[in-house]
Design a protein around this motif. Sequence first.
Motif, PDB file in Angstrom:
ATOM      1  N   ASP A   1       3.413  -5.867   3.650  1.00 42.36           N
ATOM      2  CA  ASP A   1       3.290  -4.487   4.348  1.00 42.36           C
ATOM      3  C   ASP A   1       4.153  -4.717   5.423  1.00 42.36           C
TER       4      ASP A   1
ATOM      5  N   GLU B   1      -5.441   1.985   2.524  1.00 41.93           N
ATOM      6  CA  GLU B   1      -5.158   0.926   3.705  1.00 41.93           C
ATOM      7  C   GLU B   1      -5.316   1.206   4.898  1.00 41.93           C
ATOM      8  N   GLU B   2      -4.536   2.573   5.244  1.00 40.88           N
ATOM      9  CA  GLU B   2      -4.600   3.070   6.692  1.00 40.88           C
ATOM     10  C   GLU B   2      -5.865   3.547   7.147  1.00 40.88           C
TER      11      GLU B   2
ATOM     12  N   ASP C   1       6.696   1.440   6.483  1.00 40.23           N
ATOM     13  CA  ASP C   1       4.878   1.339   6.147  1.00 40.23           C
ATOM     14  C   ASP C   1       4.259   2.300   5.264  1.00 40.23           C
ATOM     15  N   ASP C   2       4.187   2.027   4.183  1.00 39.43           N
ATOM     16  CA  ASP C   2       4.524   0.681   3.387  1.00 39.43           C
ATOM     17  C   ASP C   2       5.205   1.007   1.979  1.00 39.43           C
TER      18      ASP C   2
ATOM     19  N   HIS D   1       0.951  -1.270  -0.036  1.00 42.24           N
ATOM     20  CA  HIS D   1       0.132  -0.026  -0.174  1.00 42.24           C
ATOM     21  C   HIS D   1       0.858   1.243   0.025  1.00 42.24           C
TER      22      HIS D   1
HETATM   23 ZN   LIG Z   1       0.804  -1.006   6.539  1.00 43.09          ZN
END
Ligand SMILES: [Zn+2]
Length: 466
Positions: A224, A196-197, A164-165, A144
Amino acid sequence: MVALLGGGAYASGALRLDDQPPAPPNHPIVGPKRLDAETTKMIGQIDPARIRAADLALVGFGTRNTLSSQTDPARGIGAARDWIYDQFQQIAATSGGRMTVELQSYTQGVSTGIPTPTVITNVVATLHGTDPASANRYYYVSGHYDTRCGSTTNATCDAPGANDDASGVTAVLEMAHVMATHEFDANIVFMAVAGEEQNLYGSARAATLAQQAGQDVQGMFTNDIIGSSLGGNGISDPYTVRLFAEGVPTNETTSEANTRRSIGGENDSPARQMARFVRSVAEIPETGMHIQTVDRRDRFNRGGDHISFLERGFRSAIRFTEPNENFNHQHQDVRVDPDTSEQIGDLPEFVDFDYIARVAKVNAVSLAALANAPSAPKNVRITSNLSYDTALRWNANTEPDLAGYEVVWRKTDETDWTHVIPIGLPEPDANGVVRYTAPLSKDDFFFGVRAVDKEGNRSPVVFPRP
Ligand SMILES: [Zn+2]
């Protein structure tokens, strides 16, 4: 065969295990064939320096928060999106027309982590397979590209996300780079997702589109936090990657759960078969990596983009993550702790690019093995009648280079397949169904079936249903 029972308790007339007919032609299971020269050369091209340059480029956008600017050419997720798209296009130019690149966008309405309607865009490169019989078979690999600081919804704070990431995204770019010039039977989708977050939005979108298109997604890897070999616990473990794989399928139905309770199978989900497959092909000198399988969907009570695929019925989705995380280097405002003088934040100085390269090799070897192997057999069943053996059947594979099948088995308390019975290529019946009866009791052993091609490429194992 080893005599398992002592002699004393079994006087003449009692059946002893060592009086039974010879065991079936089984051999200790081995990983699929030795790594071939082409794949060895291919993963040898994975370059930590190129991964580092890509990571620094992504960090250079300041923040890649999903809510950050989508129009500023220098800072924010829009600039990162365009840069990744450009990278994939340059890679696709080397593929002889087999790789296509797209931006997969939609508007996410107000919801968890999304205070105002927001366009979420995945950057997706598909390396199309060359075997017409595998035209609808897909393997996904993702990272991501969105990031966050201490707050998920702060769109302007510095959120470098070097690990991340960006680690996952740069690994995916690097895999695309070295794989684009090679041909595979099935399709491989290289994907950088957003949101994603916030709540796995980008991957949810990708999985939904795959579902709507009727794709046969036989594997999905999310990478990830694969950027550091040194944990916040002080442990350095540069030659291990964790592989998370669920047991009970996330989208299991009530009827499937009833069957599972009745026959066992808590440790035989498609995700677990995929984890065993990856370990069998990728834990080799050429990757230099130990694969620590973790029998969980993800880290304790946490999540990642593979869950979007699991929720939509793509059950062979798994997650790679570094062995020891450093929680001061993720989801943090970049700062120096005034009490300890410790630098906090997800910065490139904490990333080990050689480590990312090794994890990328694990992924690339596995994807190549999957996309070159036949499809995992479909509709694999065990006959439920009372018998002392195990009658298996499944739909015949259709690949032109199919060499046959292998039945694997193990004791029920073993964690990985221990024995394999090569059965060649039995003639399917008029309905295209292949049958094999193993001379072992289905009450006492677990069985699986996999397909093998003429080059010795093996599919992941399929666990049969009644
Ligand atoms: Zn992540």
